[in-house]
Design an enzyme around this catalytic site. Structure first.
Site, PDB file in Angstrom:
ATOM      1  N   LYS A 155       0.848  -1.195   0.000  1.00 43.41           N
ATOM      2  CA  LYS A 155       0.000   0.000   0.000  1.00 43.41           C
ATOM      3  C   LYS A 155       0.880   1.240   0.000  1.00 43.41           C
ATOM      4  O   LYS A 155       1.864   1.304   0.737  1.00 43.41           O
ATOM      5  CB  LYS A 155      -0.842  -0.002   1.288  1.00 43.41           C
ATOM      6  CG  LYS A 155      -1.752   1.198   1.444  1.00 43.41           C
ATOM      7  CD  LYS A 155      -3.136   0.907   0.905  1.00 43.41           C
ATOM      8  CE  LYS A 155      -3.975   2.160   0.774  1.00 43.41           C
ATOM      9  NZ  LYS A 155      -3.646   2.993  -0.408  1.00 43.41           N
ATOM     10  N   LYS A 194       5.606   2.458   8.100  1.00 41.10           N
ATOM     11  CA  LYS A 194       4.465   3.295   8.479  1.00 41.10           C
ATOM     12  C   LYS A 194       3.243   2.422   8.784  1.00 41.10           C
ATOM     13  O   LYS A 194       2.596   2.568   9.822  1.00 41.10           O
ATOM     14  CB  LYS A 194       4.150   4.249   7.319  1.00 41.10           C
ATOM     15  CG  LYS A 194       3.188   5.353   7.647  1.00 41.10           C
ATOM     16  CD  LYS A 194       2.907   6.209   6.413  1.00 41.10           C
ATOM     17  CE  LYS A 194       4.176   6.845   5.874  1.00 41.10           C
ATOM     18  NZ  LYS A 194       3.897   7.718   4.699  1.00 41.10           N
ATOM     19  N   LYS A 250       5.018   1.953  -3.281  1.00 43.11           N
ATOM     20  CA  LYS A 250       5.027   3.353  -3.707  1.00 43.11           C
ATOM     21  C   LYS A 250       5.237   3.427  -5.201  1.00 43.11           C
ATOM     22  O   LYS A 250       5.867   2.546  -5.783  1.00 43.11           O
ATOM     23  CB  LYS A 250       6.164   4.107  -3.015  1.00 43.11           C
ATOM     24  CG  LYS A 250       5.991   5.603  -3.021  1.00 43.11           C
ATOM     25  CD  LYS A 250       4.907   5.996  -2.037  1.00 43.11           C
ATOM     26  CE  LYS A 250       4.949   7.445  -1.641  1.00 43.11           C
ATOM     27  NZ  LYS A 250       4.443   7.608  -0.274  1.00 43.11           N
ATOM     28  N   ASP A 304      -0.204  11.073  -3.453  1.00 41.89           N
ATOM     29  CA  ASP A 304       1.046  11.501  -2.834  1.00 41.89           C
ATOM     30  C   ASP A 304       1.357  12.884  -3.426  1.00 41.89           C
ATOM     31  O   ASP A 304       0.425  13.573  -3.845  1.00 41.89           O
ATOM     32  CB  ASP A 304       2.146  10.449  -3.114  1.00 41.89           C
ATOM     33  CG  ASP A 304       3.348  10.600  -2.200  1.00 41.89           C
ATOM     34  OD1 ASP A 304       3.291  10.131  -1.060  1.00 41.89           O
ATOM     35  OD2 ASP A 304       4.361  11.217  -2.604  1.00 41.89           O
ATOM     36  N   THR A 335      -4.070  12.994   6.628  1.00 35.71           N
ATOM     37  CA  THR A 335      -2.623  13.078   6.881  1.00 35.71           C
ATOM     38  C   THR A 335      -2.354  14.203   7.873  1.00 35.71           C
ATOM     39  O   THR A 335      -1.650  14.020   8.882  1.00 35.71           O
ATOM     40  CB  THR A 335      -1.857  13.322   5.563  1.00 35.71           C
ATOM     41  OG1 THR A 335      -2.258  12.328   4.620  1.00 35.71           O
ATOM     42  CG2 THR A 335      -0.363  13.253   5.777  1.00 35.71           C
ATOM     43  N   ASN A 341      -1.505  19.144   0.209  1.00 41.41           N
ATOM     44  CA  ASN A 341      -2.590  18.564   1.015  1.00 41.41           C
ATOM     45  C   ASN A 341      -2.230  18.531   2.497  1.00 41.41           C
ATOM     46  O   ASN A 341      -3.016  18.954   3.355  1.00 41.41           O
ATOM     47  CB  ASN A 341      -2.920  17.167   0.484  1.00 41.41           C
ATOM     48  CG  ASN A 341      -3.887  16.402   1.376  1.00 41.41           C
ATOM     49  OD1 ASN A 341      -3.479  15.776   2.342  1.00 41.41           O
ATOM     50  ND2 ASN A 341      -5.179  16.495   1.089  1.00 41.41           N
ATOM     51  N   SER A 373      -6.851   5.691   4.492  1.00 38.84           N
ATOM     52  CA  SER A 373      -6.875   4.913   3.241  1.00 38.84           C
ATOM     53  C   SER A 373      -7.306   3.482   3.541  1.00 38.84           C
ATOM     54  O   SER A 373      -8.071   2.863   2.795  1.00 38.84           O
ATOM     55  CB  SER A 373      -5.490   4.876   2.585  1.00 38.84           C
ATOM     56  OG  SER A 373      -5.294   5.992   1.759  1.00 38.84           O
TER      57      SER A 373
HETATM   58  N1  GLU Z   1       1.068   8.958   0.125  1.00 47.43           N
HETATM   59  C1  GLU Z   1       0.636   8.851   1.483  1.00 47.43           C
HETATM   60  C2  GLU Z   1       1.801   8.416   2.352  1.00 47.43           C
HETATM   61  O1  GLU Z   1       2.946   8.624   2.029  1.00 47.43           O
HETATM   62  C3  GLU Z   1      -0.607   8.012   1.641  1.00 47.43           C
HETATM   63  C4  GLU Z   1      -0.480   6.561   1.253  1.00 47.43           C
HETATM   64  C5  GLU Z   1      -1.799   5.803   1.265  1.00 47.43           C
HETATM   65  O2  GLU Z   1      -2.794   6.364   1.642  1.00 47.43           O
HETATM   66  O3  GLU Z   1      -1.754   4.640   0.860  1.00 47.43           O
HETATM   67  O4  GLU Z   1       1.621   7.932   3.427  1.00 47.43           O
END
Ligand code: GLU
Length: 419
Positions: A75, A99, A111, A151, A195, A226, A353
């Site tokens: 994810k 994370k 990613k 992102d 976030t 964001n 998410s």
């Molecule tokens: N891009 C965000 C991050 O770096 C969200 C990733 C997501 O929601 O999967 O955590």
């Protein structure tokens, strides 16, 4: 070990590997386990043609990295940025694993990135690039495989286009393939603010731990996307005084406090610099301001061996991924600055998410209050676990967060018979 400024690496992949080594040493992890964690499991590199508005055809390059899927599907977001590199995407996928681990989500890390500059593209070009990238990676992703999200410089609209392309290719409505979608096509309430909201929950907890009052606490925010923009609003609503903000073009500073709402309007219509020439400040200066809270909410490597010594904030909350280098971490720790690491501070995004994905799989949607309550509980529990483990091992919050995640991933790999 001290690393001189000349030796400091700014390669995010090498940095992520150094961070794994630090936590692995404290956990006394066998070398083969550390080695698995230091490399993504799968990486896809794609190149695809897109017709531009002037009729020309441009070939774009993009990547998707899946770091570790022992706990569940991978994810993580997709960024659109002119400086995307494969090593950056690999590092970002590693950070996503840690994370998800630190906040206890049933995911590994992934990613993606496309080398492009959405600031110079029309809406039609952006749509064609988004759809073509999804088509190029469609076999690689899926609701039970790898689930992208927004992102840097990617939006709910882009998620909507990508979900549509994937759904067309798979012949069925597949909202669970991607998160951060517009509400009407399966997005979750609260995802857009998640976030920043999660980051603010950790900041409030850290202020309390440091015995600092929220009311009037000063904050500087680097980045007005964001995360940064909404963090500015939420911190100001909580009673903090926002004294500086910036975007990629530069920033503004007023020790007496800034009008956050006005800055938002200026960002939408013109430029935040229009707030007034007399308030102008560079991104570098913003980072070194004497504030209670510093929120780097833009890109990697903004706090390095070069400027760490000059950072004066009491708390740094990493809304961005990878803003602080390992050498800077050592300097900040020695100065007694609390760094709430990216894998914890910005984990609210992927947490909601996850809620969005669960709602998509259940076809049952929650109220905003339900989402926020679950988010707050999860963020605070995770913050407390990281803080307590750091105290126990006399280490920094980042290393403690990695220890929690790595332990979980290692246990899953063991349970599956991988190690
Ligand atoms: N891009 C965000 C991050 O770096 C969200 C990733 C997501 O929601 O999967 O955590």
């Amino acid at each position: 070990m001290t690393v001189s400024i000349a030796e400091e690496t700014l390669n995010p992949y090498k940095i992520a590997q150094q961070q794994v080594d630090a936590a692995a040493a404290l956990l006394q992890l066998p070398e083969h386990v550390t080695n698995i964690l230091k490399h993504p499991k799968r990486v896809l590199s794609v190149s695809f043609p897109v017709r531009m508005d002037d009729g020309s055809i441009r070939v774009f390059e993009g990547y998707r990295s899946q770091h570790n899927d022992a706990i569940g599907p991978t994810k993580g977001g997709i960024r659109f940025h002119p400086e995307v590199t494969l090593d950056e995407v690999k590092a970002l996928s590693m950070w996503m694993s840690f994370k998800c681990g630190v906040v206890g989500l049933p995911y590994g890390g992934g990613k993606g990135g496309v080398i492009c500059d959405p600031r110079t593209m029309s809406k039609g070009e952006l749509e064609r690039v988004s759809r073509a990238f999804m088509e190029a990676i469609a076999d690689f992703v899926g609701p039970d495989k790898d689930i992208p999200a927004p992102d840097v410089y990617t939006t709910p609209q882009i998620m909507g286009w990508m979900m549509d392309t994937y759904s067309r290719l798979s012949g069925k409505f597949s909202p669970g393939v991607i998160t951060g979608k517009p509400l009407i096509v399966g997005g979750s309430k609260g995802r857009n603010e998640a976030t920043a909201q999660g980051c603010v929950y950790t900041i409030l907890a850290a202020l309390k731990d440091k015995g600092l009052p929220v009311e009037g606490a000063t904050a500087a925010i680097q980045g007005f996307g964001n995360a940064g923009r909404i963090a500015a609003r939420l911190l100001s609503e909580a009673g903090c005084k926002i004294v500086a903000v910036s975007d990629s073009k530069g920033g503004i500073y007023n020790a007496a406090g800034l009008d956050v709402e006005l800055i938002g309007q200026l960002k939408d219509t013109a430029s935040i610099a229009d707030y007034g020439k007399q308030y102008s400040i560079s991104n570098e200066q913003l980072l070194e301001l004497d504030v209670d809270i510093l929120v780097p909410a833009a890109l990697e490597n903004v706090i390095t061996a070069v400027n760490a010594d000059r950072i004066q904030a009491k708390i740094i909350a990493e809304a961005a991924n990878g803003p602080t280098t390992p050498e800077a971490d050592r300097v900040l720790a020695a100065k007694g600055i609390t760094v709430i690491p990216d894998v914890l501070a910005n984990a609210g995004g992927v947490t909601v998410s996850y809620f969005e994905w669960v709602q998509n799989l259940m076809h049952y949607y929650w109220s905003e209050a339900e989402v926020l309550e679950k988010l707050e509980t999860n963020m605070i529990q995770s913050y407390v676990a990281v803080r307590d483990l750091a105290a126990e091992h006399k280490t920094d919050l980042r290393t403690a967060a990695y220890m929690i995640s790595i332990k979980r991933i290692a246990a899953a790999m063991e349970a599956r018979g991988w190690i």
